[in-house]
Design a protein around this motif. Sequence first.
Motif, PDB file in Angstrom:
ATOM      1  N   GLY A 113       0.819  -1.211   0.000  1.00 49.03           N
ATOM      2  CA  GLY A 113       0.000   0.000   0.000  1.00 49.03           C
ATOM      3  C   GLY A 113       0.841   1.243   0.000  1.00 49.03           C
ATOM      4  O   GLY A 113       2.032   1.216   0.298  1.00 49.03           O
ATOM      5  N   ASN A 114       0.228   2.343  -0.350  1.00 44.94           N
ATOM      6  CA  ASN A 114       0.914   3.624  -0.394  1.00 44.94           C
ATOM      7  C   ASN A 114       0.764   4.304   0.961  1.00 44.94           C
ATOM      8  O   ASN A 114      -0.169   5.046   1.193  1.00 44.94           O
ATOM      9  CB  ASN A 114       0.338   4.497  -1.509  1.00 44.94           C
ATOM     10  N   TYR A 115       1.699   4.034   1.869  1.00 48.90           N
ATOM     11  CA  TYR A 115       1.674   4.610   3.205  1.00 48.90           C
ATOM     12  C   TYR A 115       2.684   5.752   3.258  1.00 48.90           C
ATOM     13  O   TYR A 115       3.732   5.693   2.631  1.00 48.90           O
ATOM     14  CB  TYR A 115       1.994   3.545   4.258  1.00 48.90           C
ATOM     15  N   HIS A 116       2.382   6.783   4.017  1.00 48.38           N
ATOM     16  CA  HIS A 116       3.226   7.976   4.036  1.00 48.38           C
ATOM     17  C   HIS A 116       4.421   7.840   4.969  1.00 48.38           C
ATOM     18  O   HIS A 116       5.344   8.642   4.907  1.00 48.38           O
ATOM     19  CB  HIS A 116       2.389   9.200   4.414  1.00 48.38           C
ATOM     20  N   ARG A 117       4.401   6.855   5.851  1.00 41.34           N
ATOM     21  CA  ARG A 117       5.525   6.611   6.751  1.00 41.34           C
ATOM     22  C   ARG A 117       5.876   5.133   6.718  1.00 41.34           C
ATOM     23  O   ARG A 117       5.043   4.294   6.388  1.00 41.34           O
ATOM     24  CB  ARG A 117       5.154   7.015   8.189  1.00 41.34           C
ATOM     25  N   LYS A 118       7.101   4.839   7.107  1.00 41.60           N
ATOM     26  CA  LYS A 118       7.547   3.450   7.159  1.00 41.60           C
ATOM     27  C   LYS A 118       6.770   2.712   8.245  1.00 41.60           C
ATOM     28  O   LYS A 118       6.553   3.229   9.325  1.00 41.60           O
ATOM     29  CB  LYS A 118       9.043   3.388   7.447  1.00 41.60           C
ATOM     30  N   ILE A 119       6.372   1.500   7.941  1.00 40.12           N
ATOM     31  CA  ILE A 119       5.634   0.654   8.888  1.00 40.12           C
ATOM     32  C   ILE A 119       6.640  -0.262   9.585  1.00 40.12           C
ATOM     33  O   ILE A 119       7.516  -0.844   8.936  1.00 40.12           O
ATOM     34  CB  ILE A 119       4.572  -0.177   8.151  1.00 40.12           C
ATOM     35  N   ASP A 120       6.526  -0.371  10.900  1.00 37.47           N
ATOM     36  CA  ASP A 120       7.413  -1.251  11.656  1.00 37.47           C
ATOM     37  C   ASP A 120       6.669  -2.404  12.325  1.00 37.47           C
ATOM     38  O   ASP A 120       7.267  -3.445  12.591  1.00 37.47           O
ATOM     39  CB  ASP A 120       8.171  -0.448  12.718  1.00 37.47           C
ATOM     40  N   LEU A 132       0.772  -8.745  17.967  1.00 35.48           N
ATOM     41  CA  LEU A 132       1.722  -7.760  17.476  1.00 35.48           C
ATOM     42  C   LEU A 132       2.814  -8.474  16.679  1.00 35.48           C
ATOM     43  O   LEU A 132       3.424  -9.434  17.157  1.00 35.48           O
ATOM     44  CB  LEU A 132       2.360  -6.998  18.644  1.00 35.48           C
ATOM     45  N   PHE A 133       3.056  -7.994  15.460  1.00 41.34           N
ATOM     46  CA  PHE A 133       4.082  -8.581  14.606  1.00 41.34           C
ATOM     47  C   PHE A 133       4.972  -7.482  14.055  1.00 41.34           C
ATOM     48  O   PHE A 133       4.494  -6.457  13.580  1.00 41.34           O
ATOM     49  CB  PHE A 133       3.462  -9.333  13.427  1.00 41.34           C
ATOM     50  N   GLU A 134       6.278  -7.724  14.097  1.00 41.88           N
ATOM     51  CA  GLU A 134       7.222  -6.801  13.484  1.00 41.88           C
ATOM     52  C   GLU A 134       7.253  -7.100  11.983  1.00 41.88           C
ATOM     53  O   GLU A 134       7.189  -8.258  11.569  1.00 41.88           O
ATOM     54  CB  GLU A 134       8.617  -7.005  14.086  1.00 41.88           C
ATOM     55  N   VAL A 135       7.341  -6.049  11.179  1.00 43.74           N
ATOM     56  CA  VAL A 135       7.389  -6.226   9.726  1.00 43.74           C
ATOM     57  C   VAL A 135       8.642  -5.556   9.176  1.00 43.74           C
ATOM     58  O   VAL A 135       9.256  -4.721   9.831  1.00 43.74           O
ATOM     59  CB  VAL A 135       6.134  -5.657   9.023  1.00 43.74           C
ATOM     60  N   THR A 136       9.000  -5.937   7.964  1.00 45.44           N
ATOM     61  CA  THR A 136      10.139  -5.329   7.292  1.00 45.44           C
ATOM     62  C   THR A 136       9.797  -5.090   5.833  1.00 45.44           C
ATOM     63  O   THR A 136       8.988  -5.811   5.247  1.00 45.44           O
ATOM     64  CB  THR A 136      11.395  -6.218   7.410  1.00 45.44           C
ATOM     65  N   LEU A 137      10.435  -4.062   5.262  1.00 44.68           N
ATOM     66  CA  LEU A 137      10.311  -3.800   3.833  1.00 44.68           C
ATOM     67  C   LEU A 137      11.104  -4.850   3.066  1.00 44.68           C
ATOM     68  O   LEU A 137      12.142  -5.317   3.524  1.00 44.68           O
ATOM     69  CB  LEU A 137      10.904  -2.436   3.490  1.00 44.68           C
ATOM     70  N   PHE A 138      10.640  -5.197   1.877  1.00 52.31           N
ATOM     71  CA  PHE A 138      11.414  -6.107   1.041  1.00 52.31           C
ATOM     72  C   PHE A 138      12.668  -5.436   0.524  1.00 52.31           C
ATOM     73  O   PHE A 138      13.723  -6.015   0.480  1.00 52.31           O
ATOM     74  CB  PHE A 138      10.578  -6.586  -0.151  1.00 52.31           C
ATOM     75  N   ASN A 139      12.527  -4.187   0.106  1.00 54.65           N
ATOM     76  CA  ASN A 139      13.647  -3.483  -0.490  1.00 54.65           C
ATOM     77  C   ASN A 139      13.375  -1.999  -0.319  1.00 54.65           C
ATOM     78  O   ASN A 139      12.333  -1.516  -0.731  1.00 54.65           O
ATOM     79  CB  ASN A 139      13.736  -3.868  -1.972  1.00 54.65           C
ATOM     80  N   GLU A 140      14.278  -1.281   0.284  1.00 58.21           N
ATOM     81  CA  GLU A 140      14.084   0.155   0.547  1.00 58.21           C
ATOM     82  C   GLU A 140      13.784   0.933  -0.728  1.00 58.21           C
ATOM     83  O   GLU A 140      13.021   1.879  -0.718  1.00 58.21           O
ATOM     84  CB  GLU A 140      15.315   0.755   1.230  1.00 58.21           C
ATOM     85  N   ASN A 141      14.397   0.547  -1.836  1.00 57.72           N
ATOM     86  CA  ASN A 141      14.188   1.262  -3.098  1.00 57.72           C
ATOM     87  C   ASN A 141      12.803   1.013  -3.680  1.00 57.72           C
ATOM     88  O   ASN A 141      12.270   1.843  -4.396  1.00 57.72           O
ATOM     89  CB  ASN A 141      15.245   0.868  -4.129  1.00 57.72           C
ATOM     90  N   ILE A 142      12.242  -0.137  -3.390  1.00 61.25           N
ATOM     91  CA  ILE A 142      10.920  -0.478  -3.912  1.00 61.25           C
ATOM     92  C   ILE A 142       9.847   0.074  -2.998  1.00 61.25           C
ATOM     93  O   ILE A 142       8.926   0.739  -3.425  1.00 61.25           O
ATOM     94  CB  ILE A 142      10.783  -2.001  -4.079  1.00 61.25           C
ATOM     95  N   GLY A 143       9.974  -0.175  -1.705  1.00 57.76           N
ATOM     96  CA  GLY A 143       9.017   0.331  -0.723  1.00 57.76           C
ATOM     97  C   GLY A 143       7.632  -0.258  -0.887  1.00 57.76           C
ATOM     98  O   GLY A 143       7.346  -1.003  -1.818  1.00 57.76           O
ATOM     99  N   ASN A 144       6.773   0.036   0.050  1.00 57.34           N
ATOM    100  CA  ASN A 144       5.357  -0.294  -0.004  1.00 57.34           C
ATOM    101  C   ASN A 144       5.015  -1.785   0.004  1.00 57.34           C
ATOM    102  O   ASN A 144       3.882  -2.143  -0.220  1.00 57.34           O
ATOM    103  CB  ASN A 144       4.682   0.360  -1.208  1.00 57.34           C
ATOM    104  N   LEU A 145       5.968  -2.657   0.246  1.00 62.79           N
ATOM    105  CA  LEU A 145       5.686  -4.079   0.354  1.00 62.79           C
ATOM    106  C   LEU A 145       6.401  -4.610   1.592  1.00 62.79           C
ATOM    107  O   LEU A 145       7.627  -4.593   1.663  1.00 62.79           O
ATOM    108  CB  LEU A 145       6.139  -4.843  -0.896  1.00 62.79           C
TER     109      LEU A 145
END
Length: 175
Positions: A113-120, A132-145
């Motif tokens: 999704g198009n979120y305005h801040r990084k999700i943790d 409660l689950f911690e999440v991570t981005l797949f790739n900083e350059n791609i974002g949103n996943l």
Amino acid sequence: MKDTIIIIISILLVFTIFFIIQRTYTIPSNVSAITASIQQHLEEEISSIKEYDISQSTSKIAIFEYGKKRGYAVFKENYFNKKLKIIFVKKNILEKNINIIHTNRGNYILLSGNYHRKIDYIVVKEGNTNHLFEVTLFNENIGNLYITLETIPRKLTDTMLNDFTLYNKDNKPVY
């Protein structure tokens, strides 16, 4: 005689199941075949693709670009012939979407999704219980996943994911 018939039927059943499974996993595990299978679903030309294994499991995610958009696809690999089958394709990584990915190493939450801040973190509500689950981005350059870092309990279902909240590292909700 009766035991022999049961054994023959059992063997035929095992071979039939094996044959059916082999026929559903038809995509060779290489970039060109994965690209071609996604292009078949999209009916558009893919300009770039990156693959990510999900926690050393037999499942993988392919993030792709087509036109000026990005999307992603989830694949599973067969143990026997090492070929893939496509589980689903999402055409736009910016559309808000949440899914449970079932792997041989456990279940994970996949969030786009198009979120305005990084999700943790993601909090999923199950009745009176919050998970409660911690999440991570797949790739900083791609974002949103994003994907959960740890497996989620098997009792959590896709319908339970309708009631979730996203948080950043400062424990502030992300919308």
